[in-house]
Every structure is written in C-alpha cells, then in structure tokens.
Design an enzyme around this catalytic site. Structure first.
Site, PDB file in Angstrom:
ATOM      1  N   LYS A   1       0.812  -1.222   0.000  1.00  0.00           N
ATOM      2  CA  LYS A   1       0.000   0.000   0.000  1.00  0.00           C
ATOM      3  C   LYS A   1       0.843   1.268   0.000  1.00  0.00           C
ATOM      4  O   LYS A   1       0.446   2.266  -0.595  1.00  0.00           O
ATOM      5  CB  LYS A   1      -0.961   0.014   1.192  1.00  0.00           C
TER       6      LYS A   1
ATOM      7  N   LYS B   1      -3.778  -9.172  -7.661  1.00  0.00           N
ATOM      8  CA  LYS B   1      -5.046  -9.484  -6.993  1.00  0.00           C
ATOM      9  C   LYS B   1      -6.163  -8.554  -7.485  1.00  0.00           C
ATOM     10  O   LYS B   1      -5.912  -7.360  -7.688  1.00  0.00           O
ATOM     11  CB  LYS B   1      -4.811  -9.257  -5.487  1.00  0.00           C
TER      12      LYS B   1
ATOM     13  N   LYS C   1     -10.236  -3.501  -4.780  1.00  0.00           N
ATOM     14  CA  LYS C   1     -11.153  -2.357  -4.831  1.00  0.00           C
ATOM     15  C   LYS C   1     -10.438  -1.099  -5.282  1.00  0.00           C
ATOM     16  O   LYS C   1     -10.994  -0.246  -5.953  1.00  0.00           O
ATOM     17  CB  LYS C   1     -11.708  -2.060  -3.436  1.00  0.00           C
TER      18      LYS C   1
HETATM   19  N1  AQP Z   1      -8.959 -10.692  -4.913  1.00  0.00           N
HETATM   20  C1  AQP Z   1      -9.441 -11.338  -3.862  1.00  0.00           C
HETATM   21  N2  AQP Z   1      -9.645 -12.668  -3.908  1.00  0.00           N
HETATM   22  C2  AQP Z   1     -10.142 -13.338  -2.827  1.00  0.00           C
HETATM   23  N3  AQP Z   1     -10.471 -12.735  -1.670  1.00  0.00           N
HETATM   24  C3  AQP Z   1     -10.268 -11.393  -1.580  1.00  0.00           C
HETATM   25  N4  AQP Z   1     -10.482 -10.500  -0.596  1.00  0.00           N
HETATM   26  C4  AQP Z   1     -10.127  -9.270  -1.011  1.00  0.00           C
HETATM   27  N5  AQP Z   1      -9.668  -9.322  -2.279  1.00  0.00           N
HETATM   28  C5  AQP Z   1      -9.754 -10.638  -2.661  1.00  0.00           C
HETATM   29  C6  AQP Z   1     -11.042 -10.835   0.720  1.00  0.00           C
HETATM   30  O1  AQP Z   1     -12.162  -9.974   0.954  1.00  0.00           O
HETATM   31  C7  AQP Z   1     -12.266  -9.716   2.348  1.00  0.00           C
HETATM   32  C8  AQP Z   1     -12.467  -8.235   2.605  1.00  0.00           C
HETATM   33  O2  AQP Z   1     -11.374  -7.495   2.183  1.00  0.00           O
HETATM   34  P1  AQP Z   1     -11.169  -5.992   2.663  1.00  0.00           P
HETATM   35  O3  AQP Z   1     -12.420  -5.230   2.547  1.00  0.00           O
HETATM   36  O4  AQP Z   1     -10.505  -5.981   3.971  1.00  0.00           O
HETATM   37  O5  AQP Z   1     -10.236  -5.411   1.631  1.00  0.00           O
HETATM   38  P2  AQP Z   1      -8.918  -5.903   1.011  1.00  0.00           P
HETATM   39  O6  AQP Z   1      -8.496  -7.279   1.383  1.00  0.00           O
HETATM   40  O7  AQP Z   1      -7.922  -4.869   1.248  1.00  0.00           O
HETATM   41  O8  AQP Z   1      -9.512  -5.977  -0.423  1.00  0.00           O
HETATM   42  P3  AQP Z   1      -9.180  -5.105  -1.642  1.00  0.00           P
HETATM   43  O9  AQP Z   1     -10.290  -5.230  -2.591  1.00  0.00           O
HETATM   44  O10 AQP Z   1      -7.849  -5.479  -2.144  1.00  0.00           O
HETATM   45  O11 AQP Z   1      -9.209  -3.632  -1.095  1.00  0.00           O
HETATM   46  P4  AQP Z   1      -8.110  -2.536  -1.256  1.00  0.00           P
HETATM   47  O12 AQP Z   1      -7.910  -2.359  -2.717  1.00  0.00           O
HETATM   48  O13 AQP Z   1      -8.731  -1.346  -0.591  1.00  0.00           O
HETATM   49  O14 AQP Z   1      -6.884  -3.044  -0.571  1.00  0.00           O
HETATM   50  C9  AQP Z   1     -11.009 -10.279   3.004  1.00  0.00           C
HETATM   51  O15 AQP Z   1     -11.333 -11.514   3.612  1.00  0.00           O
HETATM   52  C10 AQP Z   1     -10.078 -10.518   1.853  1.00  0.00           C
HETATM   53  O16 AQP Z   1      -9.217 -11.601   2.094  1.00  0.00           O
END
Ligand code: AQP
Length: 336
Positions: A115, A198, A201
């Site tokens: 990040k 990955k 969001k």
């Molecule tokens: N690409 C993914 N494949 C499988 N599982 C995923 N998770 C996130 N991306 C994937 C799972 O979703 C849950 C919630 O995640 P979060 O809201 O804490 O955000 P994150 O993991 O930081 O997801 P993002 O989409 O990648 O957000 P940003 O871009 O803001 O960092 C978790 O259980 C995660 O494992």
C-alpha cells in the site's frame, strides 16, 4: 461451537474477489453450521487508514452491510455491525496488544509494503498498525475461526502470534488462537487486466474487477475485454500453469458454477476464449444480479439497515465487554 468473526472495509465497492474469497463462504458457513455464533463487521476504522471520503463513509458502511444481507447473511443468525460502533472496545484492546507486538513483525507485513510502496516515511501510523487493530477485532470476541481470502493469511498469523504472546506473558490460556478459514476454490481472485495482480477495490482501472453493483452489460463488457492469451483453453488443470489469466477465468467460472476446474475444462478444454467468455458472463450475471437487486432494495430503506447495524452492535458489545474486562484484570489494571 465455533465463534466466527470476519469483516470488510467500506472502501469503494465490493467486487467478485471479496464475494468469492470471503462473503460467499460466510453465507455457506452460516447455513451449513447453524450452531456457530457469527459476527460480521464492517471495518470502518480500517477504512480510514488510507485517504477516504468523509461524506461517504456512513453510506459506504450501510452499503457493505446491505451487500452482506443481499448475499445471504441473515441478521437473525449473524450479528452485522460497524466496527466503530464498538470502537471503544476494539481500540482499547488494540492498545494493550500493541504493547506486545514487535515492530520487526509489523515490518514484514506485505499489505503495508504494497500500500505504501517506497513512501514509508509519509505512511500513517494507522496503516502500519492495521494488523494490530485486526488482531484486536478478532481477539476482543475471542473468535475461534476467521474466514478470509488468502491475502489476509499473514495478518491472521500475526493475530495468532499476538494472542500467544499474551497467553505466555500472563501465563494462562486466555485467548483462543484464531484459525484462519481460507475456503473454496477462489481464495485469490486475480485482476481481469493482469492475472498476476489481486482483484482489488482500489486498483485504478475499473475494468480490472467486477463490482457487485455492476449491471449485466457492464459485466459482459468487462469479461469480453478481460486479458487472455491467444491459445485455446487447455484440456487439463496442469495446462493452466504459466497462463495466469486463463487460470483466473476458469477459477471464477468454477467457483460460480460450483464445479471443480477439472469439470470446467472437461466442458471447455480446446475451446477458444471467444466461446468461453460469453458463458462466463452468463453465469456471473446469474449469480451477481440477484445480489445487486436486493442491495438496491435494501439501500432504498436505510432505516432497516440502521436498525440491523444497531442490533448487531448491541450483540457485539455484549460479547466483547466481559472479555475486555477480563483482559484488564489479567493485565493488573486498577478496578473498582
Ligand atoms: N482478490 C481477492 N480474492 C479473494 N479474496 C479477496 N479479498 C479481497 N480481495 C480478494 C477478501 O475480501 C475480504 C475483505 O477485504 P477488505 O475489505 O478488507 O479489503 P482488502 O483485502 O484490502 O480488499 P481489496 O479489494 O484489495 O481492497 P483494497 O484495494 O482497498 O486493498 C477479506 O477476507 C479478503 O481476504
């Protein structure tokens, strides 16, 4: 009985990775194991560790709660709540746990490195301490199991490590070491633009992900434009090696259709992506559209969501308060 805890950040919109890697598994778990105690949190205190939209935060929190419900989390069977509604307890435990978290371990957290990139000097303390708050989110309920996507495995390991340090330091088995549950076949859904990244969001290109709010045309367009290689789909799973984009699309199809990758390749092996992609769009729309529709209905009446969030917070507080009191007592704080 298992006590299940998990959460998602109200940042941007949920995507297919969040759904297949986490939310769908929560629903399956809730329905398959009715004796479990389920706590599903919208982790808004984590969402503010990166620049965020102040005016949209409360609404984004409601939207994530709506997504949970629309996907099948039943407020009668699972507490749904905003982390900040019990934030006094989470943050207090976080501070205690921070005193027993080694900086060397935080320095190894890959999500922080991803990040902030090279800009560590300007990164906020909140982002750096994110995994300690996450440990507190879990341990404040003494949760036994945490269903997450694969990307959260390292944070879960740290939470177990911190729980074990506490138990060792105070010489008792107080915290259960929480078990990560990395379930299903789509534990790591990849970007539609790059099979080595990955699905996320915060990725710049909206074409890289399928949002739970996308309509049928948007889904079809994104899948049509998804990156692939020029070869037809292989006949065997082994043939997906070294073809990350093909592997990802087959994984998504398998997870949505409830089949194995072997079964998907039995049907599509030897076929071109031009034939596979419309079928993938079809099944994606079939699974996502009912969630989107239900989310819209729920968002039309925020009072219902607010009441679910309030009840969920009351329930969460009932579980967490005695645990925090015990932690304070174990640590030797003054009490009246
Ligand atoms: N690409 C993914 N494949 C499988 N599982 C995923 N998770 C996130 N991306 C994937 C799972 O979703 C849950 C919630 O995640 P979060 O809201 O804490 O955000 P994150 O993991 O930081 O997801 P993002 O989409 O990648 O957000 P940003 O871009 O803001 O960092 C978790 O259980 C995660 O494992």
């Amino acid at each position: 009985m298992k006590r299940i805890l998990s959460g998602m950040q109200p940042t941007y919109q949920l995507h297919l990775g969040n759904y297949l890697g986490a939310l769908k598994n929560w629903v399956d778990l809730q329905n398959a194991e009715p004796d479990n105690e389920n706590l599903y949190c919208v982790v808004d205190m984590h969402a503010i560790t990166m620049p965020y939209d102040r005016d949209g935060l409360a609404q984004a929190t409601r939207e994530i709660a709506a997504a949970y419900i629309a996907a099948g989390i039943d407020p009668k069977k699972s507490a749904i709540f905003a982390q900040s509604a019990v934030g006094d307890l989470h943050a207090q435990l976080m501070w205690y746990l921070a005193t027993m978290t080694q900086i060397g371990k935080l320095n190894r957290m890959t999500q922080f490195k991803d990040k902030v990139g090279k800009n560590t000097e300007k990164a906020g303390l909140g982002l750096y301490a994110y995994p300690v708050l996450m440990a507190a989110d879990i341990l404040i309920y003494n949760a036994t199991h945490v269903p997450v996507g694969e990307d959260q495995k390292q944070h879960l390991e740290l939470a177990r490590d911190i729980a074990s340090t506490f138990n060792h330091r105070y010489n008792r088995e107080f915290f259960t070491l929480p078990e990560p549950m990395i379930m299903g076949d789509a534990t790591r859904v990849m970007s539609l633009r790059d099979g080595n990244q990955k699905m996320s969001k915060s990725a710049e290109s909206d074409l890289s992900r399928i949002n739970l709010t996308d309509d049928a045309d948007m889904i079809a367009d994104k899948i049509k434009r998804a990156k692939t290689d020029p070869n037809p789909l292989p006949e065997t799973v082994d043939g997906l090696k070294g073809r990350p984009e093909a592997d990802n699309l087959v994984t998504i199809y398998a997870a949505l259709s409830g089949q194995t990758k072997v079964q998907v390749l039995e049907e599509f092996g030897g076929k071109q992506f031009s034939e596979f992609k419309p079928k993938l769009s079809e099944i994606t729309v079939e699974k996502i559209a009912p969630i989107t529709t239900r989310m819209r209905e729920l968002m039309a009446d925020p009072t219902e969501i607010d009441s679910i969030l309030k009840n969920g917070a009351d329930k969460a507080r009932t579980v967490a308060s005695p645990i925090l009191s015990e932690v304070k007592s174990i640590m030797g704080f003054w009490e009246s």
